[in-house]
Design a protein around this motif. Sequence first.
Motif, mmCIF file in Angstrom:
data_model
loop_
_atom_site.group_PDB
_atom_site.id
_atom_site.type_symbol
_atom_site.label_atom_id
_atom_site.label_comp_id
_atom_site.label_asym_id
_atom_site.label_seq_id
_atom_site.Cartn_x
_atom_site.Cartn_y
_atom_site.Cartn_z
ATOM 1 N N LYS A 31 0.845 -1.193 0.000
ATOM 2 C CA LYS A 31 0.000 0.000 0.000
ATOM 3 C C LYS A 31 0.875 1.236 0.000
ATOM 4 O O LYS A 31 2.094 1.166 0.130
ATOM 5 N N SER A 33 0.846 5.779 -1.257
ATOM 6 C CA SER A 33 0.168 6.948 -1.812
ATOM 7 C C SER A 33 0.900 7.430 -3.054
ATOM 8 O O SER A 33 2.077 7.122 -3.269
ATOM 9 N N ASP A 44 -5.573 11.160 -7.571
ATOM 10 C CA ASP A 44 -6.541 10.073 -7.567
ATOM 11 C C ASP A 44 -6.624 9.448 -8.958
ATOM 12 O O ASP A 44 -6.327 10.075 -9.966
ATOM 13 N N THR A 61 -5.606 4.399 -7.283
ATOM 14 C CA THR A 61 -5.634 5.254 -6.093
ATOM 15 C C THR A 61 -7.016 5.870 -5.905
ATOM 16 O O THR A 61 -7.739 6.143 -6.868
ATOM 17 N N GLY A 65 -5.450 9.769 -2.950
ATOM 18 C CA GLY A 65 -4.197 9.329 -3.563
ATOM 19 C C GLY A 65 -3.650 8.043 -2.985
ATOM 20 O O GLY A 65 -2.471 7.711 -3.210
ATOM 21 N N GLU A 66 -4.458 7.290 -2.250
ATOM 22 C CA GLU A 66 -3.992 6.082 -1.592
ATOM 23 C C GLU A 66 -4.404 4.841 -2.387
ATOM 24 O O GLU A 66 -5.429 4.828 -3.063
ATOM 25 N N TYR A 67 -3.600 3.780 -2.290
ATOM 26 C CA TYR A 67 -3.908 2.519 -2.957
ATOM 27 C C TYR A 67 -3.624 1.364 -1.999
ATOM 28 O O TYR A 67 -2.911 1.499 -0.997
ATOM 29 N N ASN A 105 5.517 4.757 -1.467
ATOM 30 C CA ASN A 105 4.934 6.053 -1.827
ATOM 31 C C ASN A 105 5.586 6.586 -3.098
ATOM 32 O O ASN A 105 6.800 6.481 -3.274
#
Length: 787
Positions: A31, A33, A44, A61, A65-67, A105
């Motif tokens: 995980k 960003s 995103d 994302t 902006g997170e995955y 990241n």
Amino acid sequence: MKRKNNFFYVVIYLFLTQSISIFSQVTQNIKGSVIDKQSEFPLDAATIIAIADGKEYGAITNFDGEYFISNVPIGKVTVMAQYNGFNSQSFKQLNLNSGKELVVNFTLLEKLESLDEIVLTAKSKRESVAYVTASSASFNVEQTNKYAGSLNDVSRMAMNYAGVSSSDDSRNEIIVRGNNPSSLLWVIEGSSVPSPNHYSTNGASGGPVSMLNINTLSKSDFLSGAFSANFGNTTSAAFDLQFRKPNKDKTEFVGQIGFAGAELGVEGPFSKKGDASYLVNYRYSTLALFDALGFDLGLGTAIPNYQDINTVVNIPTKKAGEFKIWAIGGLSKIKFNTGEEVDENNIYISNENSVLIKKNKNLISGLTHNYFFNKKTSSKISLSFSHIDEIVKIDTLNRAINRLDRTFDMDIVSKYVTLDAKINSKINKKNKLSVGVNYNHYGTDLNMSDYVENWHNKVDRTTGLMATYVNWQHRFTSNLVLNTGMRYNYFTLNKQSAFEPRVGLKYKIKPKTSLTFAYGLHSNINPLLSYFTKQRIAPGQYEFENTDLSFLKSHHFIFGVNQKIKRVKVKAEVYYQSLFDVPISHENSWYSIINSGYGEEGGSQIFFDTLYNEGKGKNYGLDLTFEYPLKNGFYSLLTGSLYNSEYLANDNIWRNTAWNGNFMMSLLTGKEFRINEKSSIGADVNFNITGGRRTAPIDLTQSAIDGETVYYLDRIFEDKLENYIRTDLKISYKRNGKRINQEWQVDLRNVFNRRNLFSQTYNVDANEIQNNYQMGFLPVVQYRILF
């Protein structure tokens, strides 16, 4: 017969279930960003691809902006991020372990032209170093843990960089391009802080053991010259460190025991309903723990007793931005008894029949706040408070009455409050701007007594250093980038000021070849005690002699060439540093503050002389780096430097500085062998050779008369001791269970047991010069568990 058949079936069943357990695939999550490199705003709908065992695993994302990619097979993985209109970025040969989720990241750079597609495999710079053009290196926790001889210490790891050297096994202070180690700038989460080390000394930048726990750090940077305008109050180098964000999704633990200590860490979310998270890591001295359990370590009273705690709390909000609270606390104590348990090679104290006690109580803490006004403009506020208490006591045997009497006392309390506030704006894809203000408040409380010489010194003073700065980056094309800036410093103690222009230019002449140039005017205030210590002008009358000292300044010039030859990255940098307005003494014509803190030959008297900004210095040399990045478990890093470091004092003679070793070379290499899907074994080697320590010749005749070591100070730093050579070998074994990752390490420091010379002193009993040697062969065992 029936019982035998049942037994047979049970055996087959157990065999099959165990086989499935052994050969079942262990997986873990990835995980992180994805942000815009220039604005740092989340991107995103970016595409993330992870490659493991030849298979691809993907994610997109979210709005923040997170995955999140679940169930990726453990082992070596490659992770790539792509976003429309931006260059791609990839990280290769990352370790995915079963005991901890992998956080990757990305910072993606917007394209200038439609055909401007670049896949960045190097780690992009964070915002604080985005304006740095040359002489920078990024590092992460995995490197610090992997490199042989680093002992999980970022300072000792940095000794492998070009232009960085050390010839003292007892401390982690580093010499950068011939500069005084005490001029190193420590920056944590945007705040300048005092030395984060146990047994630290006022004004110094290092210590025997670091308080920084690498398990709490994220990607950080080391800068060795001509850096951007947001870094100030140093003419040497800077460590820019960041704490990582704790895991907000699940609770994770780390346990470790080794040279640095026995430790336990925990991190996780405060609750399942929010994104706030915490991280706490506590460590206790391993040697002190064994001593408390009754083991005889053969160290007499000299047991290093210390403990520390690193903690981070991350609080993201929907409207008020993101808050990060962090703290490093440490307690340390050590006692050297040269009466009963005498070590003839003790380099810490030379008084015979004496007892030295050294204590430290250290706290470094801070708060950062990040806030986005829109997609292109954000602010960052960093506030820190530090309290460093150093206590030294020396008792010496009074032979007349056969009793230990107190001969020396010192208690120094240093307080730092730092505020840094800046606004970052991505004006457009060609221009980025950062404007900030900075204030450092310093407080020093000194009580020092020498009962033999019958003098006392007391200081209780405060002062401040104010600064404003601006950084601007302009991308003419994707191949030509300009970084420029300006910093203004104001010292409240004496109303001295300094303007500092900075400029850097990077030009990519070919896809694998680039040229760099950087210039900076840098300045720093002098050690606080050189301003505050009272000078006796008559019996019972004292005054502050050095409060009018101005900044020590230096011009930095750096020219560099970066070339990639197949997989090998080659970097060469030529630099010249001209120092001026250097404080010197008229009474001691050879003295310069450049050498302060070195030892008896160096500059302990800076606190007792009237100083003048009339000295000069110069450092120049060539740094070379050859790096073979990790591939198929193998990596190699070869660095070397040729340099010269000189100074000019009141006698108008150019001399070697105390830090002029003239050359250094470091070779790091290692290979990891995969035994099976869950286990691997690794071997890493670290070879270092550095020019010997500088010293002055010893006057044997006068030493015999005085009964102590007397140097020819008019020939200071003329002699150089033999070269420092050390080879370290590390053997490691890793095993991934279903939810637990374990690692065993044996780090054989100075594996060939070379006796490196530390100093030479006069031996009163033998009436001859005595060699004092450094640490010999030292095996360091470490066990680490992640779950």
